[in-house]
Design a protein around this motif. Structure first.
Motif, PDB file in Angstrom:
ATOM      1  N   UNK B 122       0.836  -1.210   0.000  1.00 40.73           N
ATOM      2  CA  UNK B 122       0.000   0.000   0.000  1.00 40.73           C
ATOM      3  C   UNK B 122       0.870   1.259   0.000  1.00 40.73           C
ATOM      4  N   UNK B 123       2.015   1.212   0.683  1.00 44.52           N
ATOM      5  CA  UNK B 123       2.902   2.377   0.694  1.00 44.52           C
ATOM      6  C   UNK B 123       3.494   2.607  -0.702  1.00 44.52           C
ATOM      7  N   UNK B 124       3.828   1.517  -1.382  1.00 42.14           N
ATOM      8  CA  UNK B 124       4.366   1.644  -2.742  1.00 42.14           C
ATOM      9  C   UNK B 124       3.299   2.219  -3.676  1.00 42.14           C
ATOM     10  N   UNK B 125       2.056   1.736  -3.533  1.00 42.36           N
ATOM     11  CA  UNK B 125       0.979   2.221  -4.400  1.00 42.36           C
ATOM     12  C   UNK B 125       0.683   3.698  -4.143  1.00 42.36           C
ATOM     13  N   UNK B 126       0.742   4.113  -2.866  1.00 41.99           N
ATOM     14  CA  UNK B 126       0.510   5.525  -2.530  1.00 41.99           C
ATOM     15  C   UNK B 126       1.595   6.398  -3.158  1.00 41.99           C
ATOM     16  N   UNK B 127       2.856   5.916  -3.100  1.00 40.48           N
ATOM     17  CA  UNK B 127       3.966   6.681  -3.691  1.00 40.48           C
ATOM     18  C   UNK B 127       3.787   6.779  -5.200  1.00 40.48           C
ATOM     19  N   UNK B 128       3.312   5.676  -5.822  1.00 38.98           N
ATOM     20  CA  UNK B 128       3.107   5.674  -7.270  1.00 38.98           C
ATOM     21  C   UNK B 128       1.991   6.656  -7.651  1.00 38.98           C
ATOM     22  N   UNK B 129       0.911   6.668  -6.864  1.00 38.05           N
ATOM     23  CA  UNK B 129      -0.187   7.599  -7.128  1.00 38.05           C
ATOM     24  C   UNK B 129       0.323   9.038  -7.039  1.00 38.05           C
ATOM     25  N   UNK B 130       1.173   9.277  -6.046  1.00 36.63           N
ATOM     26  CA  UNK B 130       1.712  10.617  -5.868  1.00 36.63           C
ATOM     27  C   UNK B 130       2.573  11.025  -7.063  1.00 36.63           C
ATOM     28  N   UNK B 131       3.383  10.067  -7.543  1.00 36.02           N
ATOM     29  CA  UNK B 131       4.236  10.351  -8.709  1.00 36.02           C
ATOM     30  C   UNK B 131       3.379  10.697  -9.927  1.00 36.02           C
ATOM     31  N   UNK B 132       2.333   9.895 -10.149  1.00 38.07           N
ATOM     32  CA  UNK B 132       1.445  10.120 -11.299  1.00 38.07           C
ATOM     33  C   UNK B 132       0.773  11.484 -11.169  1.00 38.07           C
ATOM     34  N   UNK B 133       0.304  11.806  -9.977  1.00 31.21           N
ATOM     35  CA  UNK B 133      -0.354  13.084  -9.723  1.00 31.21           C
ATOM     36  C   UNK B 133       0.582  14.257  -9.981  1.00 31.21           C
ATOM     37  N   UNK B 134       1.831  14.122  -9.530  1.00 34.85           N
ATOM     38  CA  UNK B 134       2.802  15.205  -9.722  1.00 34.85           C
ATOM     39  C   UNK B 134       3.116  15.382 -11.202  1.00 34.85           C
ATOM     40  N   UNK B 135       3.247  14.237 -11.901  1.00 34.54           N
ATOM     41  CA  UNK B 135       3.542  14.311 -13.337  1.00 34.54           C
ATOM     42  C   UNK B 135       2.410  15.049 -14.075  1.00 34.54           C
ATOM     43  N   UNK B 136       1.148  14.713 -13.697  1.00 31.03           N
ATOM     44  CA  UNK B 136      -0.009  15.346 -14.330  1.00 31.03           C
ATOM     45  C   UNK B 136      -0.023  16.842 -14.015  1.00 31.03           C
ATOM     46  N   UNK B 137       0.328  17.192 -12.769  1.00 27.90           N
ATOM     47  CA  UNK B 137       0.327  18.610 -12.373  1.00 27.90           C
ATOM     48  C   UNK B 137       1.394  19.377 -13.154  1.00 27.90           C
ATOM     49  N   UNK B 138       2.570  18.741 -13.332  1.00 27.19           N
ATOM     50  CA  UNK B 138       3.653  19.404 -14.078  1.00 27.19           C
ATOM     51  C   UNK B 138       3.226  19.609 -15.533  1.00 27.19           C
ATOM     52  N   UNK B 139       2.589  18.574 -16.123  1.00 29.57           N
ATOM     53  CA  UNK B 139       2.140  18.684 -17.518  1.00 29.57           C
ATOM     54  C   UNK B 139       1.111  19.801 -17.663  1.00 29.57           C
ATOM     55  N   UNK B 140       0.181  19.890 -16.704  1.00 28.75           N
ATOM     56  CA  UNK B 140      -0.851  20.927 -16.749  1.00 28.75           C
ATOM     57  C   UNK B 140      -0.212  22.311 -16.680  1.00 28.75           C
ATOM     58  N   UNK B 141       0.815  22.439 -15.823  1.00 31.32           N
ATOM     59  CA  UNK B 141       1.505  23.724 -15.712  1.00 31.32           C
ATOM     60  C   UNK B 141       2.213  24.064 -17.021  1.00 31.32           C
ATOM     61  N   UNK B 142       2.808  23.037 -17.647  1.00 25.36           N
ATOM     62  CA  UNK B 142       3.517  23.267 -18.915  1.00 25.36           C
ATOM     63  C   UNK B 142       2.543  23.722 -20.010  1.00 25.36           C
ATOM     64  N   UNK B 143       1.334  23.104 -19.993  1.00 23.61           N
ATOM     65  CA  UNK B 143       0.345  23.467 -21.017  1.00 23.61           C
ATOM     66  C   UNK B 143      -0.091  24.930 -20.843  1.00 23.61           C
ATOM     67  N   UNK B 144      -0.255  25.316 -19.567  1.00 28.78           N
ATOM     68  CA  UNK B 144      -0.697  26.686 -19.286  1.00 28.78           C
ATOM     69  C   UNK B 144       0.383  27.701 -19.676  1.00 28.78           C
ATOM     70  N   UNK B 145       1.660  27.287 -19.533  1.00 28.54           N
ATOM     71  CA  UNK B 145       2.774  28.240 -19.757  1.00 28.54           C
ATOM     72  C   UNK B 145       2.923  28.621 -21.231  1.00 28.54           C
TER      73      UNK B 145
END
Lengths: 215, 145
Positions: B122-145
């Protein structure tokens, strides 16, 4: 807290403490002096590798990135405190072998079981305790919630062993009752290894009294 | 988890794992201590390795005793459980790293003597979810820029 002061709690450990302790240890085991045999080389390598992993564990968690993460997530904050405590303790234990060597910081290079003032229990670690290496821990046979019996050898006199309740070096067994150094002033290291183990097993098997204070 | 399966999570470490790695490292350290007189660098280092190994094995066992005991694990709150899991993870990583110089030697168990990045799945899955979320947030920021 000024680093000139005695280290009292785990939260007082700083990056400077870790860096100076690691530098000291590396200076005691130069790579040019890796030993006279393959076995000696491997032992040297094992120690250096262990020091690297332990120091990295604590250095990373004392850094800004880990502090920022810890502020966001309580479970990371907890992991951070636990790892700093354990890894710092490992470094201090490693350094004990070189305690008499010039440059050893007796004030700062000490292990503290207690993380901070909030966690400090009434029975705080004994400030005057002799440096010791905890070799055995024997759970109490009849009361899982009570402190384990700990058998430690003196770091200065490796043939002298003591029997303690918990790892604070507070209450120790004198052969017939529990004593505290602040009451008796005598050294708890009075046994051979075999005698200490035998005494510890007897203490672990003995029932505590109903109030939980068998001192 | 079977003892012969590759170790992945902290919760899969067993008493047999701790016994095996301690016996292995202790025997090497003892052999060197015996081969060199006290006060020599070789003897001193062997003593230190032995002390570190015994301390770490003891920590790991103490944590395992707590984690594997249904009367203790879960009985004192999540904070107490995590403390013992972290203690096990820390102690185990020291033992594993100390054994690295003997990799490839008879008795070294490469399959089990591995550091565990995550406490459990469960700790590994939580870390993976966090990584995916951060990647999506970075992509969204890049699109806005």
């Amino acid at each position: 807290m000024s680093e000139a002061k005695k280290l009292r709690w785990t939260v007082d450990v700083t990056l400077n403490d870790v860096d100076s302790l690691v530098s000291f240890l590396r200076a005691q085991m130069p790579e040019s002096d890796i030993g006279s045999s393959e076995q000696a080389y491997r032992t040297h390598y094992a120690l250096r590798t262990a020091i690297n992993v332990v120091s990295h564990n604590v250095q990373y968690r004392l850094g800004e990135e880990a502090i920022a993460h810890a502020k966001e997530r309580p479970d990371w904050d907890l992991e951070r405190a636990h790892t700093i405590q354990r890894s710092w303790g490992d470094l201090v234990n490693i350094a004990r072998e070189w305690k008499g060597v010039e440059g050893f910081d007796h004030e700062r290079w000490v292990y503290r079981e207690v993380v901070d003032t909030e966690e400090e229990a009434p029975a705080s670690p004994d400030e005057t305790a002799e440096p010791a290496v905890f070799e055995y821990r024997i759970p109490r046979a009849r009361d899982g919630a009570a402190e384990d019996i700990v058998v430690a050898r003196s770091a200065e006199h490796p043939e002298s062993w003591g029997v303690f309740e918990g790892s604070t070096q507070g209450w120790h067994w004198d052969g017939s009752s529990w004593q505290h150094p602040s009451l008796t002033g005598s050294s708890p290291y009075r046994y051979t290894e075999q005698d200490a183990l035998a005494a510890a097993r007897r203490c672990a098997a003995a029932p505590r009294n109903p109030e939980g204070t068998d001192h | 988890m079977q003892q012969d399966q590759q170790l992945r999570y902290t919760v899969d470490i067993t008493h047999a794992d701790v016994d095996a790695i301690e016996t292995f490292l202790d025997s090497h350290a003892e052999a060197q201590r015996a081969a060199h007189p006290p006060e020599t660098a070789e003897h001193r280092m062997a003593s230190t390795v032995r002390g570190l190994v015994r301390q770490s094995a003891w920590d790991a066992r103490k944590a395992l005793d707590f984690i594997l005991d249904d009367e203790h694990f879960g009985a004192y709150g999540k904070q107490a459980d995590l403390k013992e899991l972290h203690r096990l993870k820390c102690a185990w990583s020291v033992l594993v790293k100390a054994a690295v110089p003997w990799q490839g030697e008879a008795g070294h168990d490469t399959n089990r003597w591995r550091s565990t990045e995550f406490t459990d799945r469960s700790e590994e899955e939580a870390a993976e979810r966090e990584r995916v979320g951060m990647r999506a947030a970075v992509k969204a920021m890049e699109r806005r820029a």
